[in-house]
Design a protein around this motif. Structure first.
Motif, PDB file in Angstrom:
ATOM      1  N   TYR A  11       0.809  -1.211   0.000  1.00  0.00           N
ATOM      2  CA  TYR A  11       0.000   0.000   0.000  1.00  0.00           C
ATOM      3  C   TYR A  11       0.847   1.269   0.000  1.00  0.00           C
ATOM      4  O   TYR A  11       0.416   2.316  -0.468  1.00  0.00           O
ATOM      5  CB  TYR A  11      -0.939   0.009   1.214  1.00  0.00           C
ATOM      6  CG  TYR A  11      -1.977  -1.085   1.159  1.00  0.00           C
ATOM      7  CD1 TYR A  11      -2.930  -1.119   0.152  1.00  0.00           C
ATOM      8  CD2 TYR A  11      -1.983  -2.098   2.106  1.00  0.00           C
ATOM      9  CE1 TYR A  11      -3.867  -2.120   0.088  1.00  0.00           C
ATOM     10  CE2 TYR A  11      -2.918  -3.112   2.060  1.00  0.00           C
ATOM     11  CZ  TYR A  11      -3.865  -3.125   1.044  1.00  0.00           C
ATOM     12  OH  TYR A  11      -4.789  -4.122   0.986  1.00  0.00           O
ATOM     13  N   LEU A  12       2.024   1.213   0.544  1.00  0.00           N
ATOM     14  CA  LEU A  12       2.896   2.384   0.607  1.00  0.00           C
ATOM     15  C   LEU A  12       3.804   2.525  -0.612  1.00  0.00           C
ATOM     16  O   LEU A  12       4.499   3.521  -0.734  1.00  0.00           O
ATOM     17  CB  LEU A  12       3.748   2.335   1.873  1.00  0.00           C
ATOM     18  CG  LEU A  12       2.992   2.418   3.196  1.00  0.00           C
ATOM     19  CD1 LEU A  12       3.954   2.259   4.360  1.00  0.00           C
ATOM     20  CD2 LEU A  12       2.243   3.721   3.300  1.00  0.00           C
ATOM     21  N   LYS A  13       3.797   1.539  -1.491  1.00  0.00           N
ATOM     22  CA  LYS A  13       4.680   1.564  -2.653  1.00  0.00           C
ATOM     23  C   LYS A  13       4.488   2.811  -3.524  1.00  0.00           C
ATOM     24  O   LYS A  13       5.471   3.416  -3.952  1.00  0.00           O
ATOM     25  CB  LYS A  13       4.495   0.290  -3.476  1.00  0.00           C
ATOM     26  CG  LYS A  13       5.521   0.141  -4.562  1.00  0.00           C
ATOM     27  CD  LYS A  13       5.402  -1.196  -5.243  1.00  0.00           C
ATOM     28  CE  LYS A  13       6.510  -1.329  -6.278  1.00  0.00           C
ATOM     29  NZ  LYS A  13       6.458  -2.611  -6.947  1.00  0.00           N
ATOM     30  N   PRO A  14       3.228   3.251  -3.808  1.00  0.00           N
ATOM     31  CA  PRO A  14       3.082   4.469  -4.630  1.00  0.00           C
ATOM     32  C   PRO A  14       3.659   5.711  -3.957  1.00  0.00           C
ATOM     33  O   PRO A  14       4.097   6.627  -4.638  1.00  0.00           O
ATOM     34  CB  PRO A  14       1.573   4.612  -4.793  1.00  0.00           C
ATOM     35  CG  PRO A  14       1.009   3.273  -4.528  1.00  0.00           C
ATOM     36  CD  PRO A  14       1.953   2.602  -3.579  1.00  0.00           C
ATOM     37  N   ASN A  17       7.436   6.712  -4.619  1.00  0.00           N
ATOM     38  CA  ASN A  17       7.786   7.310  -5.892  1.00  0.00           C
ATOM     39  C   ASN A  17       7.813   8.832  -5.720  1.00  0.00           C
ATOM     40  O   ASN A  17       6.826   9.456  -5.315  1.00  0.00           O
ATOM     41  CB  ASN A  17       6.754   6.894  -6.935  1.00  0.00           C
ATOM     42  CG  ASN A  17       7.136   7.323  -8.325  1.00  0.00           C
ATOM     43  OD1 ASN A  17       8.050   8.117  -8.516  1.00  0.00           O
ATOM     44  ND2 ASN A  17       6.422   6.795  -9.306  1.00  0.00           N
ATOM     45  N   TRP A  18       8.928   9.480  -6.036  1.00  0.00           N
ATOM     46  CA  TRP A  18       9.088  10.928  -5.855  1.00  0.00           C
ATOM     47  C   TRP A  18       8.142  11.726  -6.745  1.00  0.00           C
ATOM     48  O   TRP A  18       7.641  12.774  -6.352  1.00  0.00           O
ATOM     49  CB  TRP A  18      10.537  11.337  -6.141  1.00  0.00           C
ATOM     50  CG  TRP A  18      11.443  10.963  -5.033  1.00  0.00           C
ATOM     51  CD1 TRP A  18      12.278   9.890  -4.971  1.00  0.00           C
ATOM     52  CD2 TRP A  18      11.563  11.634  -3.786  1.00  0.00           C
ATOM     53  NE1 TRP A  18      12.913   9.852  -3.779  1.00  0.00           N
ATOM     54  CE2 TRP A  18      12.500  10.934  -3.017  1.00  0.00           C
ATOM     55  CE3 TRP A  18      10.980  12.762  -3.235  1.00  0.00           C
ATOM     56  CZ2 TRP A  18      12.859  11.318  -1.750  1.00  0.00           C
ATOM     57  CZ3 TRP A  18      11.347  13.142  -1.974  1.00  0.00           C
ATOM     58  CH2 TRP A  18      12.266  12.429  -1.240  1.00  0.00           C
ATOM     59  N   PHE A  19       7.903  11.231  -7.916  1.00  0.00           N
ATOM     60  CA  PHE A  19       7.014  11.930  -8.843  1.00  0.00           C
ATOM     61  C   PHE A  19       5.597  12.046  -8.259  1.00  0.00           C
ATOM     62  O   PHE A  19       4.977  13.100  -8.311  1.00  0.00           O
ATOM     63  CB  PHE A  19       6.982  11.200 -10.190  1.00  0.00           C
ATOM     64  CG  PHE A  19       6.061  11.834 -11.183  1.00  0.00           C
ATOM     65  CD1 PHE A  19       6.390  13.034 -11.809  1.00  0.00           C
ATOM     66  CD2 PHE A  19       4.838  11.248 -11.483  1.00  0.00           C
ATOM     67  CE1 PHE A  19       5.533  13.620 -12.716  1.00  0.00           C
ATOM     68  CE2 PHE A  19       3.972  11.830 -12.384  1.00  0.00           C
ATOM     69  CZ  PHE A  19       4.329  13.015 -13.006  1.00  0.00           C
ATOM     70  N   ILE A  20       5.103  10.955  -7.693  1.00  0.00           N
ATOM     71  CA  ILE A  20       3.761  10.964  -7.115  1.00  0.00           C
ATOM     72  C   ILE A  20       3.718  11.857  -5.888  1.00  0.00           C
ATOM     73  O   ILE A  20       2.758  12.623  -5.688  1.00  0.00           O
ATOM     74  CB  ILE A  20       3.306   9.524  -6.787  1.00  0.00           C
ATOM     75  CG1 ILE A  20       3.100   8.754  -8.094  1.00  0.00           C
ATOM     76  CG2 ILE A  20       2.027   9.529  -5.960  1.00  0.00           C
ATOM     77  CD1 ILE A  20       2.762   7.302  -7.921  1.00  0.00           C
ATOM     78  N   LEU A  21       4.733  11.815  -5.054  1.00  0.00           N
ATOM     79  CA  LEU A  21       4.779  12.663  -3.859  1.00  0.00           C
ATOM     80  C   LEU A  21       4.793  14.145  -4.224  1.00  0.00           C
ATOM     81  O   LEU A  21       4.050  14.952  -3.656  1.00  0.00           O
ATOM     82  CB  LEU A  21       6.002  12.323  -3.001  1.00  0.00           C
ATOM     83  CG  LEU A  21       5.930  11.043  -2.201  1.00  0.00           C
ATOM     84  CD1 LEU A  21       7.250  10.779  -1.512  1.00  0.00           C
ATOM     85  CD2 LEU A  21       4.815  11.126  -1.184  1.00  0.00           C
ATOM     86  N   ILE A  22       5.617  14.504  -5.174  1.00  0.00           N
ATOM     87  CA  ILE A  22       5.703  15.910  -5.580  1.00  0.00           C
ATOM     88  C   ILE A  22       4.404  16.350  -6.257  1.00  0.00           C
ATOM     89  O   ILE A  22       3.904  17.451  -5.998  1.00  0.00           O
ATOM     90  CB  ILE A  22       6.926  16.120  -6.501  1.00  0.00           C
ATOM     91  CG1 ILE A  22       8.210  15.937  -5.684  1.00  0.00           C
ATOM     92  CG2 ILE A  22       6.885  17.505  -7.152  1.00  0.00           C
ATOM     93  CD1 ILE A  22       9.475  15.940  -6.503  1.00  0.00           C
ATOM     94  N   SER A  23       3.821  15.497  -7.092  1.00  0.00           N
ATOM     95  CA  SER A  23       2.553  15.838  -7.749  1.00  0.00           C
ATOM     96  C   SER A  23       1.430  16.008  -6.730  1.00  0.00           C
ATOM     97  O   SER A  23       0.628  16.951  -6.824  1.00  0.00           O
ATOM     98  CB  SER A  23       2.161  14.753  -8.754  1.00  0.00           C
ATOM     99  OG  SER A  23       3.122  14.663  -9.770  1.00  0.00           O
ATOM    100  N   ALA A  24       1.353  15.110  -5.758  1.00  0.00           N
ATOM    101  CA  ALA A  24       0.320  15.209  -4.720  1.00  0.00           C
ATOM    102  C   ALA A  24       0.508  16.483  -3.901  1.00  0.00           C
ATOM    103  O   ALA A  24      -0.459  17.203  -3.599  1.00  0.00           O
ATOM    104  CB  ALA A  24       0.350  13.983  -3.821  1.00  0.00           C
ATOM    105  N   GLY A  25       1.734  16.789  -3.545  1.00  0.00           N
ATOM    106  CA  GLY A  25       2.005  18.022  -2.799  1.00  0.00           C
ATOM    107  C   GLY A  25       1.636  19.254  -3.605  1.00  0.00           C
ATOM    108  O   GLY A  25       1.051  20.211  -3.075  1.00  0.00           O
TER     109      GLY A  25
END
Length: 110
Positions: A11-14, A17-25
């Motif tokens: 569940y924590l795998k996504p 990913n730095w891209f997903i973290l930066i996009s979500a932020g």
């Protein structure tokens, strides 16, 4: 214990990913915190809609006033307005005001 780590890592795998973290932020920042956020735009759009409704109301009022001015601009219309509104009269003329019970503002002391 190993199964617990596999389930949580699945569940924590996504979020690794730095891209997903930066996009979500970035999305969270743009929706809630930025000066041009969605919330501010929503409030401003509501204000614009209210002002447009007010503008239409005043346009209708201006049209009604123009019609009233047009009626009063003639001699006959001005005399009618003065007689009905201000109870003016000509010389040697008597005016009787007849009021009905349903048109009077009577306060009941019951």
């Amino acid at each position: 214990m190993a199964k617990f780590n596999k389930n949580t890592s699945k569940y924590l795998k996504p979020f690794k990913n730095w891209f997903i973290l930066i996009s979500a932020g970035f999305l969270i920042w743009m929706i809630f915190f930025d000066a041009n956020s969605w919330l501010i735009h929503h409030e401003l759009n509501n204000d614009i809609e209210a002002l447009e409704n007010e503008k239409e109301y005043y346009k209708r009022e201006i049209e009604k006033d123009k019609k009233a001015i047009k009626k009063i601009s003639s001699e006959v219309g001005l005399e009618k307005f003065a007689r009905e509104t201000y109870y003016m009269k000509r010389e040697n003329e008597d005016i009787y005001i007849i009021e009905y019970e349903d048109s009077l503002n009577v306060k009941n002391n019951e």
